[in-house]
Design a protein around this motif. Structure first.
Motif, mmCIF file in Angstrom:
data_model
loop_
_atom_site.group_PDB
_atom_site.id
_atom_site.type_symbol
_atom_site.label_atom_id
_atom_site.label_comp_id
_atom_site.label_asym_id
_atom_site.label_seq_id
_atom_site.Cartn_x
_atom_site.Cartn_y
_atom_site.Cartn_z
ATOM 1 N N LEU A 84 2.915 -3.576 -3.657
ATOM 2 C CA LEU A 84 3.513 -2.336 -4.162
ATOM 3 C C LEU A 84 2.925 -1.099 -3.498
ATOM 4 C CD1 LEU A 84 3.764 -3.217 -7.960
ATOM 5 C CD2 LEU A 84 5.672 -2.817 -6.421
ATOM 6 N N GLY A 85 2.060 -1.305 -2.515
ATOM 7 C CA GLY A 85 1.624 -0.175 -1.699
ATOM 8 C C GLY A 85 0.219 0.336 -1.961
ATOM 9 N N LYS A 86 -0.560 -0.364 -2.783
ATOM 10 C CA LYS A 86 -1.921 0.100 -3.056
ATOM 11 C C LYS A 86 -2.895 -0.549 -2.076
ATOM 12 C CE LYS A 86 -0.607 2.365 -6.696
ATOM 13 N NZ LYS A 86 -0.453 3.829 -6.602
ATOM 14 N N ALA B 165 -0.183 -5.714 -6.546
ATOM 15 C CA ALA B 165 -0.551 -4.306 -6.351
ATOM 16 C C ALA B 165 -0.528 -3.936 -4.870
ATOM 17 C CB ALA B 165 -1.934 -4.041 -6.942
ATOM 18 N N PHE C 53 4.124 1.965 -11.126
ATOM 19 C CA PHE C 53 2.789 1.663 -10.589
ATOM 20 C C PHE C 53 2.697 1.926 -9.083
ATOM 21 C CE2 PHE C 53 -0.266 -1.158 -8.570
ATOM 22 C CZ PHE C 53 -1.401 -0.954 -9.326
ATOM 23 N N GLY C 54 3.726 1.541 -8.354
ATOM 24 C CA GLY C 54 3.667 1.649 -6.902
ATOM 25 C C GLY C 54 4.004 3.038 -6.366
ATOM 26 N N LEU C 55 4.405 3.951 -7.249
ATOM 27 C CA LEU C 55 4.793 5.283 -6.779
ATOM 28 C C LEU C 55 3.561 6.159 -6.595
ATOM 29 C CD1 LEU C 55 7.890 5.951 -9.076
ATOM 30 C CD2 LEU C 55 7.839 5.039 -6.757
ATOM 31 N N VAL D 16 9.779 1.245 -5.599
ATOM 32 C CA VAL D 16 9.067 1.716 -4.407
ATOM 33 C C VAL D 16 9.966 1.711 -3.167
ATOM 34 C CG1 VAL D 16 6.801 1.024 -5.268
ATOM 35 C CG2 VAL D 16 8.110 -0.569 -3.878
#
Lengths: 272, 356
Positions: free
Chosen positions: A177-179, A174, B98-100, B148
């Motif tokens: 992925l940028g969170k 996560a 999810f990453g968007l 992403v």
């Protein structure tokens, strides 16, 4: 060739029947033991006095007070306990073992002792009691203070175990992925630990409803349902206490049904 | 296309009993396969680039800016692990998006759809994660990573847990998609085949340090080195061009040689073949056999083992390693300088790479 089949012995029964018998006897004894006092209620029941006693205003008030205070206590334990459980599960720091020990103290301590110790903090002659113009004892607030303390390990322990069972790699994924950490906690860790957290909620709530010892010390009045049972029994024996007891049993069944409905919905298993 | 580059400068990380680096590495628009034995520090390199662990010294430069001290989430790095770690509480599509960012989900819809089509998993869009096969999971994981739009892609043996046929098939697809996507890729592996199937360039890692780095061909020419041969020793890797492909038989031109193999491939595309040394027969005269491939070559080297001997053959374009028993070699009287016939069936060479 029938006799070459290892599942068939001469009597034609599968081989594990012996194990089944052991299970049946031991598990059967256990359930009989737990169920017998409940079943026995029917032999004690006197319909007229039961209904008479059931419609008392004080019983309804006690029942309602328990529902409200237990819900508030559970939410309080959740708000502060879930972050604590997460920290215990994920962080490494000196003194972590000590914190883990502190968390289980309310579980080990007799509830009366917990109540007495809480009085030392919140009692009318304590520092807090003198400093705040609040009724910490003999009030709904007192009930909540007692329940929150005693119920806390029931929220924290299963939640912590649940966080520990979530593979940290999901969190890494996560993050990559940028969170950020908060988003990762909310969208990944929390949903994946849902089952244990749900168990925590139910256990803390049930424990709060059933709390007697600590509540007695902090707030004998107003009566919770547990104190009502204690008092009804002291005044008129078991038959007098039965209505309140039946109420709690029915309530616990409803809660259990909700729990199963919720956990069935989430057939969550981590994927490898 | 923007020109992206990753540069590692003097990167070090100390662990109890193991030190990585100092590491200097540049990766451009290429698939760079990093090979090394277990414990050579391959995964650590990826963790340092992604920010999962912090280096003791040195810096990570991506696209011209120093990201050494940035948080993991702000680096825009794509990272796929050995297991895909798809979120079990989300379906395929929600995993992929999810990453968007919320506002991006609508805007990127077409892009995500194209990725799904490219990876041939559009039909899985609304499926639960629980029912997917291992190969499907890795495909979803790759699409989730590409959605992403990362500036660099890191892959840590994502195909290691798959069965060999799926692995072979996915490798070809992965390379095709990664090449279209056009960002630096670092692919970590200890499988020899991954190198041949995926690499533009190869980095060889040994005990936390870079032993060698170069384009695939250059590294293959160094295979006589002891250490490289330990990792890239086994198979004959042959590159060539598809001349024709009909009825499941494909003819490949390698220099002045033609090799027949199985499968249907597009004429004109460049392919990479893998040929196991034990699948090749040797003889001194042309024999009439069922083998579809017969190559005349000169023996240039013999490496004798206890029971098996490696015979190295050379033609104008081909270098072949053949494994025969020492007894067979003696019986045939094969010596250095001899001209021999190498024979193998069409089923023996396997196409593990295809570039259009």
């Amino acid at each position: 060739m029938n006799d070459s089949n290892p599942r068939n012995n001469t009597s034609g029964r599968p081989k594990h029947s012996q194990f089944d018998m052991i299970l049946l006897v031991l598990a059967g004894a256990m359930i009989a033991y737990v169920a017998s006092p409940i079943v026995n209620i029917f032999s004690l029941l006197n319909p007229t006095s039961f209904i008479e006693s059931m419609v008392r205003a004080e019983l309804a008030k006690a029942f309602l007070l328990s529902l409200i205070t237990a819900t508030i206590s559970t939410l309080l334990v959740a708000i502060f306990g879930i972050p604590l459980a997460y920290s215990l599960a994920r962080s490494n720091f000196k003194g972590k073992l000590l914190l883990r020990l502190i968390v289980i103290v309310p579980l080990v301590l007799p509830p009366l002792a917990s109540g007495a110790l809480l009085l030392g903090i919140f009692g009318p002659y304590s520092m807090l009691g003198k400093a705040f113009p609040l009724e910490f004892t003999q009030s709904g607030l007192g009930v909540i203070i007692a329940q929150t303390y005693v119920a806390s390990p029931f929220m924290i322990l299963p939640t912590q175990a649940s966080f520990e069972s979530v593979d940290e790699s999901y969190e890494k994924v996560a993050r990559v992925l940028g969170k950020n950490r908060l988003e990762t906690f909310l969208h990944v860790t929390l949903p994946l630990a849902k089952r244990g957290i749900l168990v925590g909620f139910i256990m803390a709530w049930v424990r709060s409803v059933g709390e007697l010892g600590a509540t007695m010390m902090m707030a004998y009045n107003p009566h919770t349902i547990s104190i009502q049972i204690f008092e009804d029994n002291a005044v008129g024996g078991l038959s007098n206490a039965l209505p309140a007891i039946v109420l709690v049993i029915v309530l616990s069944m409803i809660v259990l049904a909700i729990f199963y409905a919720l956990s069935k919905e989430e057939g969550l298993k981590p994927i490898r | 296309m923007t020109w992206l580059e990753l540069e590692l400068i003097g990167l070090t990380k100390k662990f109890p009993g193991f030190t990585l680096g100092p590491l200097d590495l540049k990766v451009k628009d290429e698939v760079s396969v990093m090979v090394g034995l277990t414990g050579s520090g391959k995964t650590t390199v990826l963790n340092l680039i992604s920010g999962i662990i912090r280096p003791d010294n040195g810096s990570v430069i991506l696209d011209g800016s120093d990201i050494t001290h940035q948080t993991i989430e702000s680096r825009r790095v794509g990272y796929s692990f050995q297991t895909p770690f798809l979120f079990p509480h989300l379906n395929v599509y929600d995993n992929i998006t999810f990453g968007l960012k919320k506002n991006d989900k609508q805007a990127k819809k077409i892009y995500v759809k194209k990725l799904l089509d490219d990876m041939e998993i559009s039909h899985l869009r609304d499926r639960k994660i629980q029912g997917l096969s291992g190969g499907e999971m890795q495909k979803v994981s790759l699409v989730r990573m590409l959605a992403v739009e990362p500036k660099i892609i890191l892959m840590d043996e994502p195909l290691a847990h798959l069965d060999p046929p799926t692995r072979r098939k996915l490798r070809i697809e992965f390379r095709r998609v990664l090449k279209t996507y056009g960002v630096p890729v670092i692919y970590v592996t200890h499988f020899e085949e991954d190198v041949y199937a995926l690499a533009d360039s190869v980095t060889i890692l040994r005990d936390g340090k870079i032993e060698n780095k170069g384009m695939l061909e250059a590294i293959l020419s160094l295979r006589s080195s002891d250490f490289i041969s330990e990792i890239l020793a086994d198979a004959n890797y042959i590159e060539g061009k598809v001349i024709e492909s009909e009825d499941g038989i494909t003819v490949i031109e390698v220099g002045s040689q033609f090799i027949e193999t199985l499968g249907d491939y597009t004429a004109g595309s460049r392919v990479g073949l893998l040929l196991r040394p034990e699948e090749i027969l040797l003889s001194k005269d042309v024999a009439k056999t069922s083998a579809r491939n017969v190559i005349r070559a000169q023996v240039i080297k013999l490496v004798r083992g206890i029971s098996l001997t490696d015979v190295h053959l050379q033609t104008d374009y081909l270098h072949l390693r053949v494994k025969i028993t020492e007894k067979a070699r003696k019986d045939l009287g094969i010596e250095i300088g001899d001209l021999v016939y190498a024979m193998f069936k069409a089923i023996a060479p396997q196409i593990i790479r295809e570039d259009s």
